[in-house]
Scaffold this motif. Structure first.
Motif, mmCIF file in Angstrom:
data_model
loop_
_atom_site.group_PDB
_atom_site.id
_atom_site.type_symbol
_atom_site.label_atom_id
_atom_site.label_comp_id
_atom_site.label_asym_id
_atom_site.label_seq_id
_atom_site.Cartn_x
_atom_site.Cartn_y
_atom_site.Cartn_z
ATOM 1 N N SER A 85 0.839 -1.211 0.000
ATOM 2 C CA SER A 85 0.000 0.000 0.000
ATOM 3 C C SER A 85 0.866 1.250 0.000
ATOM 4 C CB SER A 85 -0.930 0.019 1.220
ATOM 5 O OG SER A 85 -1.885 -1.012 1.126
ATOM 6 N N GLN A 91 -6.967 0.860 -0.868
ATOM 7 C CA GLN A 91 -7.362 -0.330 -0.115
ATOM 8 C C GLN A 91 -8.517 0.027 0.835
ATOM 9 O OE1 GLN A 91 -4.102 -2.189 1.989
ATOM 10 N NE2 GLN A 91 -5.366 -3.878 2.698
ATOM 11 N N ASP A 123 -5.328 -1.133 -5.243
ATOM 12 C CA ASP A 123 -4.807 -1.718 -4.008
ATOM 13 C C ASP A 123 -5.858 -2.594 -3.350
ATOM 14 O OD1 ASP A 123 -3.360 -2.392 -1.802
ATOM 15 O OD2 ASP A 123 -3.174 -0.360 -0.990
ATOM 16 N N GLU A 124 -5.705 -3.879 -3.479
ATOM 17 C CA GLU A 124 -6.636 -4.861 -2.896
ATOM 18 C C GLU A 124 -8.090 -4.525 -3.189
ATOM 19 O OE1 GLU A 124 -5.829 -6.577 0.856
ATOM 20 O OE2 GLU A 124 -3.668 -6.386 0.639
HETATM 21 MG MG MG Z 1 -1.952 -2.922 1.959
#
Ligand code: MG
Ligand code: ADP
Length: 247
Positions: A42, A86, A169-170
């Motif tokens: 991240s 995220q 991000d995710e």
């Molecule tokens: Mg992360």
């Protein structure tokens, strides 16, 4: 044309997190980053986007050969960097539609006005693609959205902003399998020879739907291994134990 990271080093409050990271994403390619929690994935995406919690202490972030390290977040965004967080932020008091409209208006040359009819047509078409209810245009950005709704909304923003390089991000976390497929469809519809993607994920599952050209493993602030799509399958099966053996 590429997004190129050279020997990137970054710290938070004096603690080094990125420790000389190298990565090149040519336009047209999808690169995935996997790696244990806390390895700095991240942080990498936020440093590329220009988040000001992080001090860049060395190295370069080159967008088509131009170092963007000194640019502010909004300047990087206009230069074509997009980050889907995220943990997407809520923006109380600003409707989703107005938020997107302002972001697009900020990209227009001085004196030019965004065409409202075209804007809504384009937004509705993309929401249909993402199977998002129209009511989300009027709601405050991400406020009270479920985890999955936030992630879909991030992809809507990406599709509207039409970035050169998108960092996700995710984006798969918090999505059930149907939502995952919808999000992957949105991403795949954006793949083009002019655009690059960096997809950060914990799970191979997302990569069944978004086929990466290259998979990287990140550990302790560096890329420690790169390979083809099969590397993600190997990691899913064997985990990250190999990192300890080589440490
Ligand atoms: Mg992360
Ligand atoms: P990952 O996404 O790979 O799980 P992160 O980039 O979120 O890893 O975090 C890497 C390390 O940096 C962790 O130890 C985390 O606690 C630390 N870190 C990241 N952002 C901050 C921050 N804003 N303040 C303090 N520590 C941070």
């Amino acid at each position: 044309m590429s997004l190129t990271i050279e020997n990137l080093q970054a710290s938070v409050d004096g603690t080094p997190i990125l420790k000389g990271l190298n990565l090149e994403i040519p336009a047209g390619e999808v690169h995935a980053i996997m790696g244990p929690n806390g390895s700095g994935k991240s942080t990498l995406s936020k440093v590329i986007a220009g988040h000001d919690d992080y001090d860049v202490t060395g190295g370069k972030v080159l967008l088509d050969g131009v170092d963007i390290a000194e640019l502010e977040v909004d300047e990087r965004s206009r230069a074509g960097i997009f980050l889907a967080f995220q943990y997407p932020a809520e923006v109380p008091g600003v409707s989703n539609a107005n938020f997107l409209r302002a972001a697009l208006q900020a990209r227009m040359p001085d004196g030019e006005e965004l065409d409202a009819v075209e804007f809504y047509q384009s937004m509705y078409a993309k929401m249909d693609e993402l199977e998002m209810d129209r009511k989300f245009t009027k709601r405050a950005v991400n406020e009270g959205f479920s985890g999955g709704e936030k992630k879909r909304n991030e992809i809507l923003q990406m599709m509207m902003l039409d970035p050169r390089y998108a960092l996700l991000d995710e984006t798969d976390s918090g999505l059930d399998i149907d939502a995952l497929k919808v999000v992957a469809k949105g991403v795949n519809s954006m793949r083009s020879p002019q655009r690059g993607f960096l997809v950060i994920t914990h799970y191979q599952r997302l990569l069944d739907y978004i086929k990466p050209d290259v998979v990287h493993v990140m550990s302790d602030g560096q890329i420690v291994k790169s390979g083809g799509a099969e590397l993600a399958l190997e990691l899913e099966k064997n985990g990250y134990d190999f990192l300890k053996q080589t440490a």
